[in-house]
Design a protein around this motif. Structure first.
Motif, mmCIF file in Angstrom:
data_model
loop_
_atom_site.group_PDB
_atom_site.id
_atom_site.type_symbol
_atom_site.label_atom_id
_atom_site.label_comp_id
_atom_site.label_asym_id
_atom_site.label_seq_id
_atom_site.Cartn_x
_atom_site.Cartn_y
_atom_site.Cartn_z
ATOM 1 N N VAL A 95 4.314 -6.512 -16.875
ATOM 2 C CA VAL A 95 4.810 -5.377 -17.650
ATOM 3 C C VAL A 95 5.701 -5.922 -18.755
ATOM 4 N N ARG A 96 5.822 -5.178 -19.829
ATOM 5 C CA ARG A 96 6.619 -5.637 -20.969
ATOM 6 C C ARG A 96 7.856 -4.779 -21.193
ATOM 7 N N ARG A 97 7.943 -3.634 -20.527
ATOM 8 C CA ARG A 97 9.083 -2.747 -20.703
ATOM 9 C C ARG A 97 9.626 -2.331 -19.344
ATOM 10 N N PRO A 98 10.956 -2.195 -19.219
ATOM 11 C CA PRO A 98 11.952 -2.396 -20.272
ATOM 12 C C PRO A 98 12.176 -3.855 -20.640
ATOM 13 N N LEU A 99 11.739 -4.777 -19.774
ATOM 14 C CA LEU A 99 11.809 -6.206 -20.053
ATOM 15 C C LEU A 99 10.530 -6.852 -19.545
ATOM 16 N N PRO A 100 10.129 -7.996 -20.115
ATOM 17 C CA PRO A 100 8.939 -8.682 -19.596
ATOM 18 C C PRO A 100 9.151 -9.119 -18.150
ATOM 19 N N ALA A 101 8.235 -8.723 -17.284
ATOM 20 C CA ALA A 101 8.396 -9.039 -15.862
ATOM 21 C C ALA A 101 7.048 -9.018 -15.171
ATOM 22 N N LEU A 102 6.950 -9.820 -14.117
ATOM 23 C CA LEU A 102 5.838 -9.740 -13.176
ATOM 24 C C LEU A 102 6.308 -8.899 -12.004
ATOM 25 N N VAL A 103 5.632 -7.789 -11.759
ATOM 26 C CA VAL A 103 6.059 -6.833 -10.736
ATOM 27 C C VAL A 103 4.926 -6.617 -9.742
ATOM 28 N N PRO A 104 5.215 -6.206 -8.518
ATOM 29 C CA PRO A 104 4.158 -6.005 -7.524
ATOM 30 C C PRO A 104 3.196 -4.895 -7.922
ATOM 31 N N LEU A 105 1.929 -5.075 -7.579
ATOM 32 C CA LEU A 105 0.982 -3.983 -7.674
ATOM 33 C C LEU A 105 1.408 -2.869 -6.711
ATOM 34 N N GLY A 106 1.025 -1.662 -7.021
ATOM 35 C CA GLY A 106 1.319 -0.541 -6.140
ATOM 36 C C GLY A 106 2.233 0.489 -6.751
ATOM 37 N N GLY A 107 3.166 0.049 -7.607
ATOM 38 C CA GLY A 107 4.001 0.976 -8.331
ATOM 39 C C GLY A 107 4.734 1.976 -7.454
ATOM 40 N N PRO A 108 5.154 3.085 -8.051
ATOM 41 C CA PRO A 108 5.949 4.074 -7.308
ATOM 42 C C PRO A 108 5.208 4.759 -6.165
ATOM 43 N N VAL A 109 3.869 4.713 -6.148
ATOM 44 C CA VAL A 109 3.151 5.388 -5.055
ATOM 45 C C VAL A 109 3.093 4.521 -3.799
ATOM 46 N N SER A 110 3.644 3.307 -3.857
ATOM 47 C CA SER A 110 3.745 2.430 -2.686
ATOM 48 C C SER A 110 5.205 2.354 -2.258
ATOM 49 N N ASP A 111 5.466 2.532 -0.969
ATOM 50 C CA ASP A 111 6.845 2.557 -0.490
ATOM 51 C C ASP A 111 7.427 1.169 -0.277
ATOM 52 N N TYR A 112 6.581 0.160 -0.138
ATOM 53 C CA TYR A 112 7.051 -1.210 0.040
ATOM 54 C C TYR A 112 6.270 -2.144 -0.869
ATOM 55 N N GLY A 113 6.916 -3.245 -1.272
ATOM 56 C CA GLY A 113 6.259 -4.323 -1.996
ATOM 57 C C GLY A 113 6.605 -5.647 -1.336
ATOM 58 N N ASP A 114 5.717 -6.639 -1.460
ATOM 59 C CA ASP A 114 5.980 -7.925 -0.818
ATOM 60 C C ASP A 114 4.875 -8.894 -1.218
ATOM 61 N N VAL A 115 4.898 -10.081 -0.624
ATOM 62 C CA VAL A 115 3.812 -11.047 -0.726
ATOM 63 C C VAL A 115 3.258 -11.262 0.675
ATOM 64 N N LEU A 116 2.116 -11.921 0.763
ATOM 65 C CA LEU A 116 1.510 -12.252 2.053
ATOM 66 C C LEU A 116 1.672 -13.744 2.322
ATOM 67 N N LEU A 117 2.122 -14.080 3.529
ATOM 68 C CA LEU A 117 2.201 -15.472 3.975
ATOM 69 C C LEU A 117 1.656 -15.556 5.395
ATOM 70 N N ASP A 118 0.799 -16.522 5.628
ATOM 71 C CA ASP A 118 0.223 -16.745 6.950
ATOM 72 C C ASP A 118 1.334 -17.009 7.960
ATOM 73 N N ASP A 119 1.278 -16.311 9.109
ATOM 74 C CA ASP A 119 2.289 -16.505 10.143
ATOM 75 C C ASP A 119 2.344 -17.951 10.643
ATOM 76 N N GLY A 120 1.233 -18.677 10.526
ATOM 77 C CA GLY A 120 1.205 -20.055 10.987
ATOM 78 C C GLY A 120 1.682 -21.058 9.954
ATOM 79 N N ASP A 121 2.189 -20.592 8.826
ATOM 80 C CA ASP A 121 2.618 -21.505 7.770
ATOM 81 C C ASP A 121 3.801 -22.356 8.229
ATOM 82 N N ASP A 122 3.706 -23.662 7.975
ATOM 83 C CA ASP A 122 4.801 -24.569 8.312
ATOM 84 C C ASP A 122 5.809 -24.706 7.178
ATOM 85 N N GLY A 123 5.669 -23.885 6.155
ATOM 86 C CA GLY A 123 6.543 -23.937 4.988
ATOM 87 C C GLY A 123 5.833 -24.417 3.745
ATOM 88 N N SER A 124 4.700 -25.105 3.921
ATOM 89 C CA SER A 124 4.016 -25.653 2.752
ATOM 90 C C SER A 124 3.397 -24.553 1.895
#
Length: 404
Positions: A95-124
């Protein structure tokens, strides 16, 4: 377009294999490539205990088709090897307004935003995703909104090596994902007796409950939205819920979600007529009553709609939600602090806003948080570093006679 590049460090051990497998990150901006990610995305979604229903592929891809803007899609993926299994994903848009930013898909019609990480991830995988986000955020902030406490984006925030801030976002109210009789047992005895009387009233009236099958979802959702319009007529309805694009998104998303076990659409009938419809969304650790429509005339029959809906939703949640990492599952009442929700003694949980910047975009972070002076500085950074800066530099050099 899909850009693919190896991460640093280049190799990480794949859990349980005893083999060293290259982690490869991808930046996906092509809508067709997004559509094709469905099966791989679904597998990662099942392996992420902190995922909410708003991170399912069906929900996000449908939302993009209704609300996305061409050229703005930014999906950051981490795979084990080229073309290998997904172990992390960040669904974003520019998005470019009000400032340039990368924002989660889903917008106001989604109650939560996040990323996905495998539960088995060792941190890598978390480190690889953070590095990919670092490269993607050259001239823009990364602004994760509505991250539930404990969400995977918190791991990215902790690993970020640039300026960062964590702020409070919306309040959500949560109950344990247990059957209705256990929710009632949590109440003081007087309130519990009244709720049991309301449940008996539903039985005496002959209110019947029926779950819509995959082929019935579209028609049931149309009825839900019409009942939703009726129940809010003359009051402050959320305008977006009445718009065609929202209807199209909901029907398109929920059908596949029902087939996958990620949503339940329940119809309530009285005397053969559909008098209410409820949509509950499900994920590995969390269920949420997302939207409902109810005939206003139910109040004339002294039906407590909130009790009727929670009775159905709690049963579905307790049967479907296993909880993050095998822990207690959650029945979220989602955003909002409405008085009727407090009758059930929920736990208040404040979502987080996690904002990430690089050194060159730190003034944008200040502009997001601060006053007019730093906003002007943010605009200057955007002028220097934002889109088109190469063309501006070339033009400036030509005007002064310098060689580019």
């Amino acid at each position: 377009m899909t850009a693919t590049y190896p991460t640093r460090p280049k190799y990480a051990r794949a859990p349980g294999t005893g083999l060293d497998t290259e982690l490869v990150t991808e930046l996906v901006t092509d809508e067709d490539a997004f559509a094709a990610l469905g099966p791989a995305w679904a597998r990662l979604y099942r392996r992420c205990g902190t995922a909410t229903p708003f991170l399912s592929h069906a929900w996000l891809h449908s939302w993009w088709r209704s609300y996305g803007r061409p050229g703005r899609l930014r999906l950051l993926l981490v795979r084990r090897g080229r073309g290998g299994e997904l172990v992390a994903a960040a669904p974003l848009m520019l998005v470019r307004r009000p400032l340039p930013a990368l924002v989660p898909l889903g917008g106001p019609v989604s109650d939560y935003g996040d990323v996905l990480l495998d539960d088995g991830d060792d941190g890598s995988a978390a480190r690889a995703l953070t590095e990919a986000l670092w490269r993607a955020a050259r001239t823009a902030l990364i602004d994760f909104r509505e991250v539930r406490p404990g969400g995977a984006a918190e791991r990215v925030h902790a690993l970020w090596r640039g300026p960062r801030r964590a702020l409070d976002d919306s309040l959500c109210l949560e109950l344990p994902a247990v059957p209705m009789d256990e929710l009632v047992a949590r109440l003081p005895s007087g309130k519990a007796q009244r709720v049991r009387a309301k449940l008996r009233r539903l039985t005496a009236l002959g209110v019947e409950r029926r779950v819509a099958g995959p082929g019935e979802v579209a028609a049931a959702l149309h009825r839900l939205l019409e009942l939703h319009r009726s129940q809010w007529r003359g009051r402050g309805v959320t305008a977006e819920h009445l718009r065609p694009r929202f209807r199209e998104h909901l029907v398109r998303a929920v059908g596949p979600m029902v087939s996958a076990g990620d949503a339940v659409v329940t119809e309530f009938r009285l005397g053969g007529d559909v008098v209410a419809v409820d949509l509950t969304l499900l994920s590995p650790g969390l269920a949420g009553g997302y939207l409902y429509g109810a005939d206003p005339r139910l109040r004339e029959r002294k039906v407590d709609v909130a009790v009727m809906l929670l009775d159905a939703c709690s049963g579905q949640a307790s049967a479907a939600v296993r909880g993050a990492a095998g822990g207690r599952g959650v029945l979220s009442l989602l955003r909002g602090d409405e008085p009727y929700k407090h009758h059930w003694r929920p736990e208040p949980v404040v979502s987080r806003r996690l904002v990430l910047a690089r050194r060159r975009t730190a003034p944008l972070l200040a502009a997001l948080l601060g006053g007019a002076a730093v906003r002007r500085r943010g605009a200057e950074v955007l002028r220097r570093w934002g889109p088109g800066r190469q063309e501006r530099r070339a033009r400036d050099h030509r005007s002064t006679g310098r060689q580019t």
